[in-house]
Design a protein around this motif. Structure first.
Motif, PDB file in Angstrom:
ATOM      1  N   ILE A   1      40.039  30.528  34.975  1.00  0.00           N
ATOM      2  CA  ILE A   1      38.956  30.254  33.920  1.00  0.00           C
ATOM      3  C   ILE A   1      39.573  30.527  32.822  1.00  0.00           C
ATOM      4  CG2 ILE A   1      37.116  30.931  35.472  1.00  0.00           C
ATOM      5  CD1 ILE A   1      37.093  33.638  34.370  1.00  0.00           C
ATOM      6  N   LEU A   2      38.834  29.395  31.639  1.00  0.00           N
ATOM      7  CA  LEU A   2      39.455  29.490  30.460  1.00  0.00           C
ATOM      8  C   LEU A   2      38.174  29.544  29.330  1.00  0.00           C
ATOM      9  CD1 LEU A   2      42.614  27.490  29.249  1.00  0.00           C
ATOM     10  CD2 LEU A   2      40.648  27.999  27.667  1.00  0.00           C
ATOM     11  N   ALA A   3      38.302  30.163  28.236  1.00  0.00           N
ATOM     12  CA  ALA A   3      37.397  30.314  27.208  1.00  0.00           C
ATOM     13  C   ALA A   3      38.148  30.192  25.692  1.00  0.00           C
ATOM     14  CB  ALA A   3      36.217  31.161  27.190  1.00  0.00           C
ATOM     15  N   THR A   4      37.841  29.459  24.850  1.00  0.00           N
ATOM     16  CA  THR A   4      38.438  29.572  23.382  1.00  0.00           C
ATOM     17  C   THR A   4      37.269  29.119  22.318  1.00  0.00           C
ATOM     18  OG1 THR A   4      40.188  29.004  22.098  1.00  0.00           O
ATOM     19  CG2 THR A   4      39.119  27.419  23.657  1.00  0.00           C
ATOM     20  N   ASP A   5      37.350  29.601  21.420  1.00  0.00           N
ATOM     21  CA  ASP A   5      36.583  29.059  20.205  1.00  0.00           C
ATOM     22  C   ASP A   5      37.255  28.892  19.224  1.00  0.00           C
ATOM     23  OD1 ASP A   5      37.857  31.473  19.143  1.00  0.00           O
ATOM     24  OD2 ASP A   5      36.062  32.705  18.699  1.00  0.00           O
ATOM     25  N   GLY A   6      38.824  28.309  19.123  1.00  0.00           N
ATOM     26  CA  GLY A   6      39.458  27.845  18.424  1.00  0.00           C
ATOM     27  C   GLY A   6      40.230  28.821  17.514  1.00  0.00           C
ATOM     28  N   GLU A   7      39.814  29.973  17.508  1.00  0.00           N
ATOM     29  CA  GLU A   7      40.613  31.151  16.919  1.00  0.00           C
ATOM     30  C   GLU A   7      41.113  32.190  17.818  1.00  0.00           C
ATOM     31  OE1 GLU A   7      37.767  33.020  14.135  1.00  0.00           O
ATOM     32  OE2 GLU A   7      37.566  31.068  13.048  1.00  0.00           O
TER      33      GLU A   7
ATOM     34  N   ARG B   1      32.189  36.748  26.197  1.00  0.00           N
ATOM     35  CA  ARG B   1      31.389  36.473  26.890  1.00  0.00           C
ATOM     36  C   ARG B   1      31.320  35.252  27.615  1.00  0.00           C
ATOM     37  NH1 ARG B   1      26.775  33.608  26.707  1.00  0.00           N
ATOM     38  NH2 ARG B   1      27.532  32.565  24.818  1.00  0.00           N
ATOM     39  N   THR B   2      31.620  34.388  27.219  1.00  0.00           N
ATOM     40  CA  THR B   2      31.958  33.006  27.565  1.00  0.00           C
ATOM     41  C   THR B   2      32.839  33.063  28.902  1.00  0.00           C
ATOM     42  OG1 THR B   2      31.474  31.782  25.681  1.00  0.00           O
ATOM     43  CG2 THR B   2      32.554  30.588  27.437  1.00  0.00           C
ATOM     44  N   LEU B   3      33.959  33.699  28.891  1.00  0.00           N
ATOM     45  CA  LEU B   3      34.790  34.019  30.081  1.00  0.00           C
ATOM     46  C   LEU B   3      34.100  34.819  31.008  1.00  0.00           C
ATOM     47  CD1 LEU B   3      37.819  33.598  30.466  1.00  0.00           C
ATOM     48  CD2 LEU B   3      38.170  35.760  30.243  1.00  0.00           C
ATOM     49  N   THR B   4      33.414  35.497  30.891  1.00  0.00           N
ATOM     50  CA  THR B   4      32.315  36.188  31.862  1.00  0.00           C
ATOM     51  C   THR B   4      31.542  35.294  32.502  1.00  0.00           C
ATOM     52  OG1 THR B   4      32.572  38.317  30.558  1.00  0.00           O
ATOM     53  CG2 THR B   4      30.754  38.325  32.240  1.00  0.00           C
ATOM     54  N   ALA B   5      30.875  34.413  31.858  1.00  0.00           N
ATOM     55  CA  ALA B   5      30.111  33.585  32.524  1.00  0.00           C
ATOM     56  C   ALA B   5      30.724  32.499  33.329  1.00  0.00           C
ATOM     57  CB  ALA B   5      29.336  32.776  31.408  1.00  0.00           C
ATOM     58  N   LEU B   6      31.993  32.063  32.852  1.00  0.00           N
ATOM     59  CA  LEU B   6      32.734  31.329  33.670  1.00  0.00           C
ATOM     60  C   LEU B   6      33.034  32.154  34.923  1.00  0.00           C
ATOM     61  CD1 LEU B   6      35.196  29.793  31.074  1.00  0.00           C
ATOM     62  CD2 LEU B   6      33.538  28.530  32.562  1.00  0.00           C
ATOM     63  N   ARG B   7      33.521  33.343  35.031  1.00  0.00           N
ATOM     64  CA  ARG B   7      33.735  34.185  36.055  1.00  0.00           C
ATOM     65  C   ARG B   7      32.662  34.234  36.870  1.00  0.00           C
ATOM     66  NH1 ARG B   7      34.880  38.405  33.667  1.00  0.00           N
ATOM     67  NH2 ARG B   7      36.945  38.064  33.124  1.00  0.00           N
TER      68      ARG B   7
ATOM     69  N   ALA C   1      41.825  33.730  29.063  1.00  0.00           N
ATOM     70  CA  ALA C   1      41.989  32.938  30.234  1.00  0.00           C
ATOM     71  C   ALA C   1      42.365  34.135  31.242  1.00  0.00           C
ATOM     72  CB  ALA C   1      43.075  31.825  30.183  1.00  0.00           C
ATOM     73  N   GLU C   2      41.907  33.522  32.566  1.00  0.00           N
ATOM     74  CA  GLU C   2      42.257  34.515  33.918  1.00  0.00           C
ATOM     75  C   GLU C   2      42.709  33.796  35.104  1.00  0.00           C
ATOM     76  OE1 GLU C   2      39.808  37.780  36.541  1.00  0.00           O
ATOM     77  OE2 GLU C   2      39.233  37.284  34.600  1.00  0.00           O
ATOM     78  N   GLU C   3      43.603  34.304  35.765  1.00  0.00           N
ATOM     79  CA  GLU C   3      43.980  33.627  36.957  1.00  0.00           C
ATOM     80  C   GLU C   3      43.295  34.390  38.210  1.00  0.00           C
ATOM     81  OE1 GLU C   3      47.770  32.487  39.887  1.00  0.00           O
ATOM     82  OE2 GLU C   3      48.078  33.560  37.946  1.00  0.00           O
ATOM     83  N   LEU C   4      42.493  33.740  38.787  1.00  0.00           N
ATOM     84  CA  LEU C   4      41.149  34.413  39.565  1.00  0.00           C
ATOM     85  C   LEU C   4      41.610  35.161  40.628  1.00  0.00           C
ATOM     86  CD1 LEU C   4      38.517  31.754  39.192  1.00  0.00           C
ATOM     87  CD2 LEU C   4      38.463  33.945  38.072  1.00  0.00           C
ATOM     88  N   ASP C   5      42.937  34.792  41.346  1.00  0.00           N
ATOM     89  CA  ASP C   5      43.355  35.105  42.599  1.00  0.00           C
ATOM     90  C   ASP C   5      44.141  36.401  42.180  1.00  0.00           C
ATOM     91  OD1 ASP C   5      42.499  33.200  44.297  1.00  0.00           O
ATOM     92  OD2 ASP C   5      44.264  32.069  44.292  1.00  0.00           O
TER      93      ASP C   5
ATOM     94  N   GLN D   1      37.308  21.378  36.986  1.00  0.00           N
ATOM     95  CA  GLN D   1      38.138  20.367  37.749  1.00  0.00           C
ATOM     96  C   GLN D   1      38.401  21.058  39.086  1.00  0.00           C
ATOM     97  OE1 GLN D   1      42.273  19.769  36.665  1.00  0.00           O
ATOM     98  NE2 GLN D   1      42.104  17.616  37.326  1.00  0.00           N
ATOM     99  N   ARG D   2      37.888  20.562  39.985  1.00  0.00           N
ATOM    100  CA  ARG D   2      37.883  21.405  41.519  1.00  0.00           C
ATOM    101  C   ARG D   2      39.174  21.831  41.922  1.00  0.00           C
ATOM    102  NH1 ARG D   2      33.066  20.438  44.089  1.00  0.00           N
ATOM    103  NH2 ARG D   2      31.869  18.696  43.267  1.00  0.00           N
ATOM    104  N   ASN D   3      39.441  22.753  42.483  1.00  0.00           N
ATOM    105  CA  ASN D   3      40.650  23.488  42.786  1.00  0.00           C
ATOM    106  C   ASN D   3      41.770  23.612  41.482  1.00  0.00           C
ATOM    107  OD1 ASN D   3      39.754  23.355  45.807  1.00  0.00           O
ATOM    108  ND2 ASN D   3      40.333  21.037  45.633  1.00  0.00           N
ATOM    109  N   ASN D   4      41.082  23.711  40.711  1.00  0.00           N
ATOM    110  CA  ASN D   4      42.132  23.887  39.572  1.00  0.00           C
ATOM    111  C   ASN D   4      41.653  24.761  38.413  1.00  0.00           C
ATOM    112  OD1 ASN D   4      44.597  22.945  39.339  1.00  0.00           O
ATOM    113  ND2 ASN D   4      44.196  21.210  37.861  1.00  0.00           N
TER     114      ASN D   4
END
Length: 924
Positions: free
Chosen positions: A94-100, A75-81, A104-108, A59-62
């Motif tokens: 950015i946020l990654a989860t496998d249900g377990e 690994r997925t969080l790194t790909a998002l970054r 997440a990371e606030e980029l600024d 979602q843009r700007n979000n």
């Protein structure tokens, strides 16, 4: 959505089975995204999903969200970054989860969340910016307080459904007291105040029927046990399951033994609340948030009642904490000096006569305990019990529930400090039973005698309050150990402008200003606390106070009326904080612009002025407008004190709306040569700022007969005459004979006029003004300089004038309320040479040309602080530099320096004019 509603949605999301495909959309919905927004993200064509990672949602700007197979979260969080789309779409998170696992990371900021999937609601506060809610550090670090508030609110509402009588005025106190008891029990079971293994929540869960039929009986028995000394329990017949719980005392479990009946849902809520980790409670946040639970009007803003610790310390630090820390530094390792400081701190009283749920008192207590702990450490007495009694932290609060929460918050703060500085074992050994002293009074601070709540030692004044945990001890008995101590008064009293006060508040304010009744009619409600302090200081002259107040008490008429009274009574402004925004947790809550005023009896000590960058300015005095070393008050002037042009008030129709035209009506009349001359553009503040088009009939005396030949105009004038004849004002009825003209005419331009908005937002860096031709008529919401030289606009549009108006004129809530007599006519302008006027004229032209380049953008759009065009900003910067060099030969460093120069020049220019324009403070 508010923070509590978001917490509820996030908690509900976690309770559902994990659906990797649906999670991103459910997560965004939980943070307030509308169905239409989610639908556009899901769309196969024209989707707003900007992700370049298969299956992810951006979602843009979000936020950029991706689900992944088990074990692939990091690994997925790194790909998002590393994703180019993340950067291009300016994602905040950015946020990654496998249900377990959840990461997440606030980029600024680089702040991260890494936890089990089931635990991510404990960190939901980190994501509140996704819902447009600005968070503060304390909320990001722990979302517990909002979660607890949310669940307690649901329990409160559910209990009232089945116990409607508990929501009535007669029983509301019992309900609030019951909630305070529950909060204590939840905290006590998680912090081992109740012995390990004796869980309040588990006992309720085990001993109550699943249909909830006896839940109220079991809880009532537990409360009865906590109010019964151990030696008396056998005689009292306390049930065995309750006998294991300690005697709490302190009045917390005394009074009515009743407990509301529980439904199955309410019982379930209670069990869930008990399952939270109450060791994470932060009493300086939690108290403010939960006070809204018991207030129907405030529940809509639940979770938003948070005052940041940094803002509170803006009051407490200069009031007394900075001095205590300075004395600590001065003492070093000198045992005797450290001992003297510790003894001094034990006698300090902190009094908040508008304490709410106790924020100021809790922060003051915790800061003082930190200083005391350092003293004990340096003296090799780390295990020493605190000598700072909770009873030295006094408060008055109008509503009973916040008053109870204030005392409870202080009790919790004391325990947490004992654990932190002395260890869990010693803290537990000395915590129970609570004492029965009552130091938070439920009452009206503008009606109560403050001496009865926080008296000087030995006066014998007593006050009895029976609305809290327990009736207090004899007040002088509580005070005896504090003989010779210092008293510091602080707080954030309620605001209400004079126009928005109800009758009860007006009476209360009149009661506070009984010695100066005229002040009650013109001042904000918050001024009542200043009045009360003036009376208190007469009996306790060493008492120092600091209040957060509306900035209006140091502006306009209030500044010129309140402070001469205060100064004449021997009070000075010891320190002050210039205007800043004091808002709640939600970013959409604009809050109010406030100042901090520190008051004390006159002294030779240096005064301190703080600005928004926390810099300190030392000075000899602080004047009514928070200007260093200037004690003048500005009085209205009928003519400009400088050589600027005369500014006139706009035009007032009093016509019932019949002199105004729709766009179509105006076009029809303008197309007709016989009527076109009678149509003018009508400009008020809204039209000037937002570019709205409004038209009116404008007919001079000599044209009245001709104008009436138009049937349309004649009909309109007949309606005007009829409306005016019905007016209660004689002056308006008199103008029924001249229905073609406005009742009050300020002026009309022959060629051009400089228009200035009467009301405008303080958020703009410059005052809204414009240069308009003669076919524009100023409304009574505008002021105008008719046919004035253009260099006058350079004055109006300057930062200097913005600062002057913001200081000496009154405010309408958070807006500037412009005044020609108080703002323009008093604006000190030095003698200008022809060269200076030519330079300023060119600056005004450059501003107008820069605006023209962005046509049809409105003033509101052009002067949005975050979107102001670079060329327009540069034109204003040049204007400010040219004007400020005229004043002092260089740019001013800040607004404080601007005001110092303006007041210095004002004093010189009004010298010898008498009270007409100028008055010294000090005489009432």
């Amino acid at each position: 959505m508010n923070a509590v509603e978001i917490e509820e949605a996030v908690s509900a999301l976690v309770e559902q089975p994990f659906d990797a495909e649906e999670f991103p959309y459910l997560f965004l919905s939980a943070f307030g995204n509308k169905d239409t927004t989610i639908k556009r993200l899901r769309a196969t064509k024209g989707s707003t999903n900007a992700s370049d990672i298969p299956g992810a949602v951006l979602q843009r700007n979000n936020i950029h969200i991706a689900t992944c197979p088990p074990g692939e979260v990091t690994r997925t969080l790194t790909a998002l970054r590393d994703s180019p789309a993340t950067s291009k779409a300016k994602a905040k998170f950015i946020l990654a989860t496998d249900g377990e696992t959840f990461e997440a990371e606030e980029l600024d900021t680089g702040e991260t969340v890494a936890c089990a999937y089931a635990d991510f609601p404990n960190h939901f506060g980190a994501f509140l910016p996704l819902a447009g809610i600005t968070t503060v550090k304390q909320i990001r670090e722990s979302s517990f307080d909002i979660r607890a508030t949310s669940k307690l609110n649901r329990l409160y509402v559910e209990l009232l459904k089945d116990n409607p009588d508990w929501g009535t005025a007669d029983r509301r106190h019992d309900m609030n007291h019951f909630m305070a008891r529950l909060i204590f029990c939840f905290f006590a079971e998680d912090t081992d105040i109740f012995q390990v293994g004796y869980s309040f929540t588990n006992t309720v869960d085990t001993m109550t029927e699943r249909d909830s039929s006896n839940t109220h009986e079991v809880i009532g028995e537990l409360f009865r046990a906590m109010n019964t000394p151990t030696a008396e329990r056998k005689k009292a017949g306390i049930a065995r399951y309750a006998d294991r719980f300690p005697y709490v005392n302190g009045g917390l479990f005394s009074g009515s033994p009743d407990v509301p009946r529980f439904s199955k849902i309410a019982r379930s809520y209670l069990i869930h609340i008990g399952a939270l980790d109450w060791t994470k409670i932060n009493p300086d946040i939690f108290g403010s948030m939960i006070q809204a639970v018991a207030d129907d009007e405030e529940r809509g803003a639940l979770g938003m009642h948070y005052t940041s610790v940094p803002n509170i310390l803006k009051v407490l630090n200069p009031l007394f904490l900075d001095d205590l820390r300075a004395r600590l530094n001065e003492a070093g390792d000198n045992a005797r000096m450290l001992l003297n400081l510790r003894k001094r701190m034990a006698r300090i009283r902190v009094f908040d006569p508008a304490c709410g749920s106790g924020n100021f008192l809790v922060i003051a207590y915790k800061e003082m305990r930190a200083i005391e702990a350092e003293i004990n450490s340096r003296r090799g007495e780390a295990d020493r019990p605190s000598e700072i009694p909770l009873t030295n932290f006094r408060g008055i609060e109008l509503r009973d529930f916040p008053a109870e929460i204030a005392r409870l918050a202080l009790i919790i703060a004391e325990f947490q400090c004992d654990v932190l500085y002395r260890g869990q074992k010693l803290a537990l050994a000395e915590f129970l039973p609570l004492n029965a002293e009552n130091w938070i009074t439920c009452g009206n601070a503008l009606r109560l005698d403050w001496l009865s709540i926080c008296p000087p030692t030995g006066t014998g004044v007593k006050h009895s309050a029976d609305d809290l945990f327990h009736s207090p001890l004899d007040q002088p008995q509580i005070d005896f150990e504090n003989e010779g101590g210092e008293t510091y008064i602080c707080g954030n009293p309620p605001y209400k402008g004079s126009k928005w006060q109800n009758e009860k508040q007006k009476i209360e304010l009149a009661n506070a200003w009984v010695k100066f009744p005229h002040l009650a009619k013109i001042t904000d409600y918050v001024s009542g606390w200043i009045a009360r302090y003036l009376d208190y200081a007469e009996k306790v002259p060493d008492a120092v106070a600091a209040f957060v107040t509306t900035n209006s008490i140091c502006q306009g008429q209030q500044a010129s009326e309140i402070w001469p009274v205060a100064f004449a009574r021997g009070i000075e402004i010891r320190f002050a904080h210039t205007p800043f925004h004091w808002s709640n947790l939600a970013s959409h809550n604009a809050g109010v612009t406030v100042i901090i005023i520190g008051l004390g009896c006159k002294s030779t000590k240096s005064k301190q002025l703080f600005d928004d960058s926390s810099l300190v300015r030392d000075c000899n005095t602080i004047g009514p407008y928070l200007v260093p070393n200037r004690d003048d008050v500005v009085q209205k002037a009928t003519d400009p004190i400088g050589r600027q042009s005369i500014m006139l008030f706009g035009n007032m129709p009093r016509d019932g709306g019949h002199l105004f035209l729709s766009t179509d009506e105006a076009d029809d009349l303008r197309r007709n040569p016989q009527t076109s001359a009678y149509v003018k553009r009508f400009v008020g503040a809204e039209e000037l700022i937002h570019g709205k088009q409004r038209y009116c009939l404008w007919i001079n005396d000599e044209d009245a007969v001709t104008a009436k030949k138009s049937a349309f105009i004649a009909d309109r004038l007949a309606l005007v005459a009829k409306n005016r004849l019905q007016s209660q004002a004689g002056s308006t009825r008199d103008f029924a004979k001249r229905p073609y003209r406005f009742v009050q005419i300020g002026g009309v331009a022959k060629k051009n006029a400089i228009f200035v908005a009467g009301i405008s937002s303080e958020n703009r860096e410059y005052l809204p003004c414009d240069y308009l031709p003669s076919e524009y008529i100023a409304s009574n919401k505008c002021f105008a300089l008719y046919d004035a030289p253009l260099w006058n606009m350079a004055l109006v549009a300057s930062r200097l004038h913005w600062v002057w108006i913001g200081t000496v004129c009154v405010r309408m809530r958070n807006d500037f309320s412009y005044s020609n007599t108080l703002g323009w006519n008093t604006f000190p302008v030095p003698t200008l040479t022809d060269k200076m006027k030519a330079d300023l004229t060119r600056c005004a032209e450059d501003i107008l040309l820069a605006r023209e380049a962005h046509f049809p953008a409105t003033i509101a759009e052009l002067y949005d602080p975050e979107k102001m065009p670079a060329d327009l900003r540069e034109a204003h910067d040049r204007n400010d530099e040219v004007l400020e060099r005229i004043y002092i030969g260089r740019r001013f460093r800040n607004d404080t320096e601007r005001l110092e120069k303006l007041f210095d020049l004002y004093t010189k220019m009004t010298a010898g004019t008498g009270s007409k324009n100028k008055k010294k403070v000090g005489a009432v």
